[in-house]
Design a protein around this motif. Structure first.
Motif, PDB file in Angstrom:
ATOM      1  N   MET A  96     -10.568 -15.410 -64.498  1.00  0.00           N
ATOM      2  CA  MET A  96     -11.383 -15.863 -63.370  1.00  0.00           C
ATOM      3  C   MET A  96     -12.723 -16.420 -63.857  1.00  0.00           C
ATOM      4  SD  MET A  96      -9.748 -15.478 -60.509  1.00  0.00           S
ATOM      5  CE  MET A  96     -11.205 -15.729 -59.489  1.00  0.00           C
ATOM      6  N   ALA A 144     -12.167 -19.837 -65.270  1.00  0.00           N
ATOM      7  CA  ALA A 144     -12.009 -20.843 -64.208  1.00  0.00           C
ATOM      8  C   ALA A 144     -13.362 -21.160 -63.571  1.00  0.00           C
ATOM      9  CB  ALA A 144     -11.034 -20.336 -63.146  1.00  0.00           C
ATOM     10  N   PHE A 166     -14.031 -24.909 -64.043  1.00  0.00           N
ATOM     11  CA  PHE A 166     -13.711 -25.704 -62.846  1.00  0.00           C
ATOM     12  C   PHE A 166     -14.571 -25.279 -61.662  1.00  0.00           C
ATOM     13  CE2 PHE A 166      -9.504 -24.753 -64.992  1.00  0.00           C
ATOM     14  CZ  PHE A 166      -9.428 -25.941 -65.700  1.00  0.00           C
ATOM     15  N   LEU A 210     -13.668 -25.480 -57.659  1.00  0.00           N
ATOM     16  CA  LEU A 210     -12.224 -25.771 -57.557  1.00  0.00           C
ATOM     17  C   LEU A 210     -11.677 -25.430 -56.184  1.00  0.00           C
ATOM     18  CD1 LEU A 210      -9.598 -26.632 -59.019  1.00  0.00           C
ATOM     19  CD2 LEU A 210      -9.291 -24.266 -59.706  1.00  0.00           C
ATOM     20  N   PHE A 211     -12.196 -24.353 -55.583  1.00  0.00           N
ATOM     21  CA  PHE A 211     -11.678 -23.910 -54.280  1.00  0.00           C
ATOM     22  C   PHE A 211     -12.652 -24.223 -53.145  1.00  0.00           C
ATOM     23  CE2 PHE A 211      -8.823 -21.570 -57.084  1.00  0.00           C
ATOM     24  CZ  PHE A 211      -7.609 -21.736 -56.425  1.00  0.00           C
ATOM     25  N   TYR A 234     -12.119 -23.765 -49.246  1.00  0.00           N
ATOM     26  CA  TYR A 234     -11.198 -22.657 -48.991  1.00  0.00           C
ATOM     27  C   TYR A 234     -11.963 -21.471 -48.389  1.00  0.00           C
ATOM     28  CZ  TYR A 234      -7.203 -24.688 -51.492  1.00  0.00           C
ATOM     29  OH  TYR A 234      -6.148 -25.477 -51.868  1.00  0.00           O
ATOM     30  N   ASP A 283      -7.502 -26.877 -44.185  1.00  0.00           N
ATOM     31  CA  ASP A 283      -6.484 -27.326 -43.225  1.00  0.00           C
ATOM     32  C   ASP A 283      -5.357 -26.303 -43.077  1.00  0.00           C
ATOM     33  OD1 ASP A 283      -4.973 -27.554 -45.491  1.00  0.00           O
ATOM     34  OD2 ASP A 283      -4.657 -29.712 -45.356  1.00  0.00           O
ATOM     35  N   GLN A 284      -5.522 -25.151 -43.713  1.00  0.00           N
ATOM     36  CA  GLN A 284      -4.582 -24.026 -43.618  1.00  0.00           C
ATOM     37  C   GLN A 284      -3.183 -24.331 -44.148  1.00  0.00           C
ATOM     38  OE1 GLN A 284      -4.810 -21.793 -40.028  1.00  0.00           O
ATOM     39  NE2 GLN A 284      -7.031 -21.747 -40.098  1.00  0.00           N
ATOM     40  N   THR A 285      -3.043 -25.378 -44.944  1.00  0.00           N
ATOM     41  CA  THR A 285      -1.705 -25.674 -45.490  1.00  0.00           C
ATOM     42  C   THR A 285      -1.464 -25.002 -46.837  1.00  0.00           C
ATOM     43  OG1 THR A 285      -2.405 -27.721 -46.610  1.00  0.00           O
ATOM     44  CG2 THR A 285      -1.591 -27.933 -44.341  1.00  0.00           C
ATOM     45  N   VAL A 286      -2.536 -24.504 -47.476  1.00  0.00           N
ATOM     46  CA  VAL A 286      -2.375 -23.938 -48.824  1.00  0.00           C
ATOM     47  C   VAL A 286      -2.954 -22.531 -48.866  1.00  0.00           C
ATOM     48  CG1 VAL A 286      -2.837 -24.232 -51.288  1.00  0.00           C
ATOM     49  CG2 VAL A 286      -2.607 -26.241 -49.807  1.00  0.00           C
ATOM     50  N   ARG A 287      -2.162 -21.617 -49.426  1.00  0.00           N
ATOM     51  CA  ARG A 287      -2.637 -20.240 -49.593  1.00  0.00           C
ATOM     52  C   ARG A 287      -2.410 -19.788 -51.026  1.00  0.00           C
ATOM     53  NH1 ARG A 287      -3.521 -15.361 -47.022  1.00  0.00           N
ATOM     54  NH2 ARG A 287      -3.340 -16.300 -44.980  1.00  0.00           N
ATOM     55  N   PHE A 288      -3.483 -19.283 -51.632  1.00  0.00           N
ATOM     56  CA  PHE A 288      -3.376 -18.606 -52.924  1.00  0.00           C
ATOM     57  C   PHE A 288      -3.631 -17.126 -52.685  1.00  0.00           C
ATOM     58  CE2 PHE A 288      -3.862 -22.815 -54.524  1.00  0.00           C
ATOM     59  CZ  PHE A 288      -3.423 -22.826 -55.825  1.00  0.00           C
ATOM     60  N   GLU A 289      -2.940 -16.269 -53.428  1.00  0.00           N
ATOM     61  CA  GLU A 289      -3.196 -14.836 -53.295  1.00  0.00           C
ATOM     62  C   GLU A 289      -3.039 -14.164 -54.651  1.00  0.00           C
ATOM     63  OE1 GLU A 289      -2.652 -13.064 -49.316  1.00  0.00           O
ATOM     64  OE2 GLU A 289      -1.084 -11.941 -50.326  1.00  0.00           O
ATOM     65  N   PHE A 290      -4.034 -13.369 -55.006  1.00  0.00           N
ATOM     66  CA  PHE A 290      -4.019 -12.618 -56.265  1.00  0.00           C
ATOM     67  C   PHE A 290      -4.127 -11.136 -55.935  1.00  0.00           C
ATOM     68  CE2 PHE A 290      -6.443 -16.616 -57.203  1.00  0.00           C
ATOM     69  CZ  PHE A 290      -5.454 -17.238 -57.935  1.00  0.00           C
ATOM     70  N   THR A 291      -3.230 -10.352 -56.492  1.00  0.00           N
ATOM     71  CA  THR A 291      -3.204  -8.916 -56.216  1.00  0.00           C
ATOM     72  C   THR A 291      -3.155  -8.126 -57.515  1.00  0.00           C
ATOM     73  OG1 THR A 291      -2.127  -9.138 -54.060  1.00  0.00           O
ATOM     74  CG2 THR A 291      -1.754  -7.080 -55.232  1.00  0.00           C
TER      75      THR A 291
END
Lengths: 276, 276
Positions: B140, B143, B147, B150-151, B154, B226-234
């Motif tokens: 992280m 990144a 970058f 980058l988000f 979001y 636009d709610q079309t992309v979801r990233f999730e880290f657990t």
């Protein structure tokens, strides 16, 4: 800043239409009313939101391009055409001094790069225009190089869902598996779970009905040997909007590089992300 | 290789017990039958799996350590004691030339580092001994540095669950929020959702009953504008086993560094991970 002139090639293809829609709403760009299209397309033009775009077939393009160039001046071509057209289009761009952003996958990628290197132009070439996914892949690559075997002893599971028509395994998932291998988890590409059944996608995965025909969902799960630790990484994309955003950012990046005199050079999405 | 001699300080504390259990099963180590303990502990010894470990109280340790050193030779101390003991213990280790792995959090961290730098010993100091979580934090950070933004656009959501007794917000979650901020998602530490209710943990989160009293579950979700992309880290940790593994690897790393002549130096878990 003066808007950047763009020609979007590959209309009436799905991905070209998405990029067109975004470009029309984005003040950074002015659209040229032309688009290279395939030999199988019989329509002479494509209409969208009051715009009429003339479709240039392979037989007509050589004659047309001279006139377009002399009236429009410099512009950047965006290519979302067909794997079978990748190399031929690249040769066309290079010999007509048309810098381009290539989002089309397939073709001979080495030859594609060589065409640009031998030319006077510059290009962004990327099999994946989604900036955030490219960034996440770069994170994984960094970890694989910096912390080899970090996940030694962990068990990996990979599942991906794409629209029913997609026959092959997700290229992104395959690339990720290589990173996880370097991180110490043995796993074969064949073990990626592929979901292509719309009913499962809707009921078990929860993919919205409106996106069953266009989505890319990926989940990577890591479980420690003693089962006390679980890591999970997910990237779920609905539709194609994310690719349009990255494509247009690539155009802005390429425009800057051309202004700085870039010639005979290819760039990747990592270059676009870092602005390097 | 000859086993590395270790003294595990902080018994009968939970974390020390876990490290002890792992060390006893690991042929890389030999255990010294002594452990520094707090002034509030009245027991003279601690027993585990047939081993009797003599508990050294603050008043007794100065006298005892000379004898231990002369009979046991060189060894590495592992510290899982109490935040209030961190700096005092470090001074004790340094003045007695005892290299150490410090897993205890809290105290004055700058002073802790300065003690080692001014001494003849070397130490591994890490607020988090879980190698895979430290590696993920490093991804992280990479990144965030490579970058930035980058988000951008979001929306971030962060939730974490820990045992009921834990009053403060997860330090790992707070560190991650800083990286996500650099990646372009505005988010405040106060907006981290903290779960401390065992009933919710079991029924809504699915945390196994056996781990309600010791776990650390974290999920970071990113949703595009636009709610079309979801990233999730657990990353979900049950119990404390993961920390023991990292602690013992840190001992092996420190042992190697000492053999190479390290002196007046502190190392982090990133050093342990990269072997640098």
């Amino acid at each position: 800043m003066e808007p950047i002139r763009v020609m979007i090639n590959g209309l009436p293809g799905n991905m070209s239409q998405v990029v067109l829609r975004h470009a029309l709403r984005d003040s950074r760009f002015t659209l040229l009313p032309y688009s290279l299209t395939g030999p199988e397309i019989t329509d002479p033009e494509f209409r969208q939101e009051g715009q009429t775009i003339q479709l240039l077939h392979p037989d007509d393009r050589d004659e047309a391009i001279g006139e377009i160039r002399s009236s429009a001046g410099d512009f950047i071509s965006i290519d979302f055409t067909h794997p079978s057209a990748v190399n031929d289009n690249a040769v066309f761009y290079c010999s007509n001094a048309l810098p381009f952003v290539m989002g089309t996958t397939g073709g001979d990628r080495k030859k594609l790069e060589a065409s640009v290197t031998a030319s006077s132009i510059a290009a962004v070439i990327a099999p994946n225009m989604a900036k955030q996914i490219v960034g996440f892949q770069a994170m994984m690559e960094y970890a694989a190089n910096t912390f080899p075997k970090l996940f030694e002893g962990y068990t990996l599971a990979v599942k991906e869902s794409h629209q029913q028509g997609k026959a092959d395994t997700s290229g992104t998932a395959k690339a990720m598996v290589k990173y996880f291998n370097a991180l110490g988890t043995p796993f074969k590409e064949e073990d990626i779970v592929k979901e292509r059944d719309p009913e499962n996608q809707q009921n078990r995965w929860g993919i919205p009905a409106g996106y069953l025909r266009g989505h890319g969902w990926h989940t990577y799960s890591l479980l420690s040997a003693d089962q006390t630790v679980r890591f999970e990484f997910t990237h779920n994309v609905n539709g194609r909007e994310i690719y349009a955003g990255g494509t247009l950012d690539a155009v802005v990046f390429l425009h800057k590089k051309l202004a700085q005199g870039a010639s005979g050079k290819t760039f990747t999405m990592i270059d676009v992300l870092t602005g390097a």
